[in-house]
Write a protein that holds these residues in place. Structure first.
Motif, short mmCIF file in Angstrom:
data_model
loop_
_atom_site.label_atom_id
_atom_site.label_comp_id
_atom_site.label_asym_id
_atom_site.label_seq_id
_atom_site.Cartn_x
_atom_site.Cartn_y
_atom_site.Cartn_z
N TYR A 84 7.28 12.64 5.37
CA TYR A 84 8.05 11.76 6.05
C TYR A 84 7.62 13.14 7.61
O TYR A 84 8.61 14.15 7.16
CB TYR A 84 8.99 10.86 7.07
N SER A 85 6.41 13.18 8.98
CA SER A 85 6.62 15.37 8.75
C SER A 85 6.62 15.11 10.04
O SER A 85 6.39 13.87 11.33
CB SER A 85 5.05 15.38 7.92
N ILE A 86 6.65 16.46 10.65
CA ILE A 86 7.19 16.39 12.10
C ILE A 86 6.05 17.21 12.05
O ILE A 86 6.34 18.36 11.74
CB ILE A 86 8.26 17.18 12.66
N ASN A 87 5.19 17.36 13.40
CA ASN A 87 4.19 18.09 12.85
C ASN A 87 3.90 19.07 14.77
O ASN A 87 4.77 18.53 15.10
CB ASN A 87 3.10 17.60 13.05
N TRP A 88 3.24 20.18 14.98
CA TRP A 88 3.39 20.99 15.99
C TRP A 88 2.71 20.22 17.32
O TRP A 88 3.25 20.92 18.06
CB TRP A 88 3.27 22.24 15.12
N MET B 281 0.54 -1.40 -0.06
CA MET B 281 0.24 -0.16 -0.28
C MET B 281 1.04 0.97 -0.15
O MET B 281 2.08 1.19 0.49
CB MET B 281 -1.08 -0.06 1.00
N ARG B 282 0.29 2.81 -0.45
CA ARG B 282 1.43 3.57 -0.80
C ARG B 282 0.62 4.59 0.80
O ARG B 282 -0.51 4.59 0.53
CB ARG B 282 0.65 3.89 -1.85
N VAL B 283 1.96 4.90 1.21
CA VAL B 283 1.60 5.70 2.43
C VAL B 283 1.77 7.01 2.23
O VAL B 283 2.67 8.10 2.01
CB VAL B 283 2.61 5.13 3.81
N ASP B 284 0.85 7.74 1.94
CA ASP B 284 0.67 9.42 1.52
C ASP B 284 1.81 10.43 2.53
O ASP B 284 2.30 10.87 2.27
CB ASP B 284 -0.13 10.00 1.11
N GLU B 285 1.78 9.73 4.16
CA GLU B 285 2.15 10.42 5.07
C GLU B 285 2.40 9.74 6.29
O GLU B 285 1.40 9.42 6.42
CB GLU B 285 1.62 11.90 5.40
N PHE B 286 3.20 10.08 6.68
CA PHE B 286 3.78 9.34 8.33
C PHE B 286 4.59 10.07 8.93
O PHE B 286 5.54 10.60 8.97
CB PHE B 286 4.61 8.02 8.42
N GLY B 287 3.84 10.41 10.03
CA GLY B 287 3.99 11.72 10.88
C GLY B 287 4.14 11.83 12.31
O GLY B 287 3.60 10.96 12.70
N PHE B 288 4.78 12.44 12.85
CA PHE B 288 5.36 12.24 13.83
C PHE B 288 4.43 13.45 14.72
O PHE B 288 4.79 14.69 14.77
CB PHE B 288 6.36 12.57 14.61
N GLY B 289 3.81 13.46 15.95
CA GLY B 289 2.74 14.49 16.24
C GLY B 289 1.69 15.54 15.51
O GLY B 289 1.06 13.84 13.98
N PHE B 290 0.60 16.04 15.62
CA PHE B 290 -0.48 16.40 14.52
C PHE B 290 -0.42 17.45 13.92
O PHE B 290 0.18 19.03 14.91
CB PHE B 290 -1.68 15.68 15.77
N PRO B 291 -0.62 17.62 12.85
CA PRO B 291 -0.89 18.42 11.88
C PRO B 291 -0.88 19.99 13.16
O PRO B 291 -2.21 19.62 13.70
CB PRO B 291 -1.69 18.65 11.22
N PRO B 292 -0.55 20.57 12.48
CA PRO B 292 -0.53 21.51 11.68
C PRO B 292 1.13 20.89 11.17
O PRO B 292 1.29 21.25 12.24
CB PRO B 292 -0.11 22.90 11.44
N ARG B 293 1.65 20.22 10.29
CA ARG B 293 3.08 20.52 9.33
C ARG B 293 4.25 21.69 10.23
O ARG B 293 3.76 22.98 9.59
CB ARG B 293 2.83 20.17 8.23
N GLY C 143 1.90 11.62 19.67
CA GLY C 143 1.96 10.54 19.06
C GLY C 143 1.85 11.01 17.25
O GLY C 143 3.29 11.49 17.34
N GLY C 144 1.45 10.30 17.05
CA GLY C 144 1.46 9.91 15.26
C GLY C 144 0.41 9.49 14.57
O GLY C 144 -0.44 9.31 15.07
N PHE C 145 0.23 9.93 13.22
CA PHE C 145 -0.37 9.50 12.35
C PHE C 145 -0.10 8.82 10.80
O PHE C 145 0.79 9.29 10.36
CB PHE C 145 -1.88 10.61 11.88
N VAL C 146 -0.87 8.04 10.29
CA VAL C 146 -0.04 7.79 8.84
C VAL C 146 -1.80 7.10 8.05
O VAL C 146 -2.52 7.30 8.13
CB VAL C 146 0.27 6.09 9.02
N ARG C 147 -1.08 7.99 6.35
CA ARG C 147 -2.82 8.32 5.62
C ARG C 147 -1.93 7.24 4.95
O ARG C 147 -0.85 7.15 3.96
CB ARG C 147 -2.13 10.05 5.37
#
Length: 383
Positions: A72-76, A32-44, A80-84
Motif C-alpha cells: 500500500y503506497s503513497i506516491n509523489w 487475485m493477488r494485488v501486488d500494489e495499491f497506490g495513491f498517486g502515481f510513482p515514484p513511490r 489519483g491512484g493505481f492497482v497492479r
C-alpha cells in the motif's frame, strides 16, 4: 489560483482513487493477488505491507516491487491512484491467484468495478446534495414552499452575456431601472421584459455568485438568432429544496441514470459531428478546461462543487468503459473475444493495441489541452 489548483487536484485524485479502489476490492474478492495499491502515481514516496500472521505493518523501500503481500503506497504525483494485479499483463496463467488464470466473467467484473465505483460515488454525492438542499429547476407555474430564483442555465458563446462576464449558475437578483434603484427579480418574465426593452441600449444586472453580489453591465442585441435571445442566455426558475434521506437516495439514483443518458447522447453527437462536419462541439474540455470550470463552480458554493464532482465521476466512468484500447472498456473487449473464440488473444498483439491506443489518447489529450489554452486564454490570464 493556487487554491483552485489544489481543489482541482483533490477532486481528480478522489475520483481516480475511488475508481482504482473498485478494481482493488473486486480483484481481492476474486482471489487475485494485488501486488500494489497506490495513491498517486510513482515514484513511490512511502509504502507499507501487512504481515498476515502478526497483523503488524512494515515499511518497504521506494524501489521494492516484488512482495508476497500487497504494498500500500503513497506516491509523489497526486493524481489519483493505481492497482497492479498479478497476471494482468497475461503472464502467469497457471498461477491460481493470477488475473490471467481467472474466468472471463471474473476478469470482466474486475475491469468494470472501477466504473461501477464511479457511478456509486456520484450516487452518494447526489443523495447528499438532495439531503442538504440545492437549487433545482421548477416550472414557471409550479407552487413551491420556499423562495424561487432566476438563474442562468446556459450561455451562448460570443453573446452579450458572455462579454458581460455572466456565468452559468449565476442568480439574477435585480434589474437596474434608474439611478441607485433596482427592481427585484421575481420571475423569468421580469428579466425577459427588462432585456427586451433595452435592446441596443445599456442594461445592468445585479448578479449573486456564491457570497458575492456583482453589478454587471452589457448591451443586449437588437438582432439575434431566434433561439438565442437578445442577451444570449437560458433562464431557469429554481428553488432550493431538501428532501428526507430516503427520497434523496432515490432522487440521487435517478439523477445518475439521467446523467448517463445525457452523456451518452453527447458522445453520440460528438461522433456524428466528427464524421459529418469534421469538427467537435465547442464545449469539449480537457484537464485545463475542467480546472477552469472548477474555479467557476467554486465561486458558486459548496453544493455546486459537490454536483460538479459527481458529474465528473459519471464522465470518468463512461469514458473508461468505452471500447477503446488502453481503457477498461478496451480490455473488456479482448476478454470477450477470448471467451467467444475459446483461446486467448496474442499477448503481443493485445499489448501493442493498448500501447497504440494509449499514445493516441495522449495525442488527443494534447490537442484538447492546446485548444483549452486558446479558448480560456490561459496564458493571457497568467500574464
Amino acid at each position: 489560483m493556487f487554491t483552485i489548483i489544489i481543489l482541482f487536484l483533490v477532486i481528480l485524485s478522489v475520483l481516480v482513487f475511488v475508481h482504482e479502489l473498485g478494481h482493488f476490492v473486486a480483484a481481492r474478492r476474486a482471489g487475485m493477488r494485488v501486488d500494489e495499491f497506490g495513491f498517486g502515481f510513482p515514484p513511490r514516496a512511502l509504502g507499507v505491507t501487512k504481515d498476515p500472521k502478526t497483523g503488524t505493518w512494515r515499511f518497504v523501500g521506494a524501489k521494492t516491487n516484488r512482495r508476497p503481500r500487497t504494498i500500500y503506497s503513497i506516491n509523489w504525483i497526486p493524481l489519483g491512484g493505481f492497482v497492479r494485479i498479478k497476471g494482468e499483463d497475461g503472464a502467469g496463467r497457471t498461477a491460481e491467484d493470477s488475473f490471467a488464470n481467472k474466468s472471463g466473467l471474473a476478469r470482466i467484473v474486475v475491469l468494470s468495478a472501477g466504473v461501477i465505483m464511479n457511478f456509486l460515488l456520484a450516487w452518494v454525492i447526489f443523495a447528499v446534495v438532495f439531503m442538504i438542499g440545492a437549487p433545482q429547476a421548477v416550472d414557471s407555474d409550479e407552487q413551491v414552499s420556499g423562495d424561487t430564483f432566476v438563474q442562468i442555465g446556459r450561455i451562448v458563446p460570443d453573446s452579450p452575456a458572455e462579454e458581460m462576464g455572466i456565468r452559468i449558475g449565476d442568480t439574477i437578483l435585480g434589474l437596474h431601472v434608474e439611478d441607485n434603484k433596482w427592481l427585484r427579480t421575481r420571475s423569468i418574465s421580469d428579466v425577459q421584459e427588462y432585456i427586451g426593452e433595452r435592446q441596443g441600449e445599456e442594461a445592468k444586472l445585479l448578479i449573486q455568485r456564491g457570497d458575492e453580489q456583482l453589478p454587471l453591465v452589457g448591451t443586449p442585441r437588437s438582432e439575434y438568432p431566434e433561439d438565442e435571445g437578445a442577451l444570449g442566455v437560458e433562464l431557469v426558475r429554481t428553488s432550493v429544496t431538501s428532501y428526507p434521506w430516503y427520497e434523496a437516495i432515490w432522487r440521487g439514483l435517478m439523477t445518475v441514470f439521467m446523467l448517463i443518458g445525457a452523456i451518452l447522447a453527447a458522445f453520440g453527437n460528438l461522433i456524428k459531428m466528427l464524421f459529418t462536419t469534421g469538427s467537435a462541439p465547442a464545449d469539449i474540455a480537457g484537464p485545463v478546461g475542467i480546472a477552469f470550470y472548477t474555479k467557476q463552480v467554486a465561486d458558486l458554493g459548496f453544493t455546486y462543487v459537490l454536483q460538479f464532482a459527481a458529474i465528473l465521476s459519471v464522465n470518468l466512468g463512461i469514458i473508461n468503459i468505452l471500447p477503446i484500447p488502453a481503457l477498461d472498456g478496451g480490455r473488456v473487449v479482448f476478454v470477450l473475444i477470448e471467451m467467444i473464440k475459446g483461446s486467448p488473444v496474442s499477448q503481443r498483439f493485445e499489448q501493442a493495441t493498448h500501447s497504440i491506443g494509449f499514445v493516441l489518447l495522449l495525442l488527443l489529450m494534447a490537442v484538447i489541452t492546446f485548444y483549452d489554452f486558446i479558448r480560456f486564454d490561459i496564458l493571457g490570464r497568467f500574464l
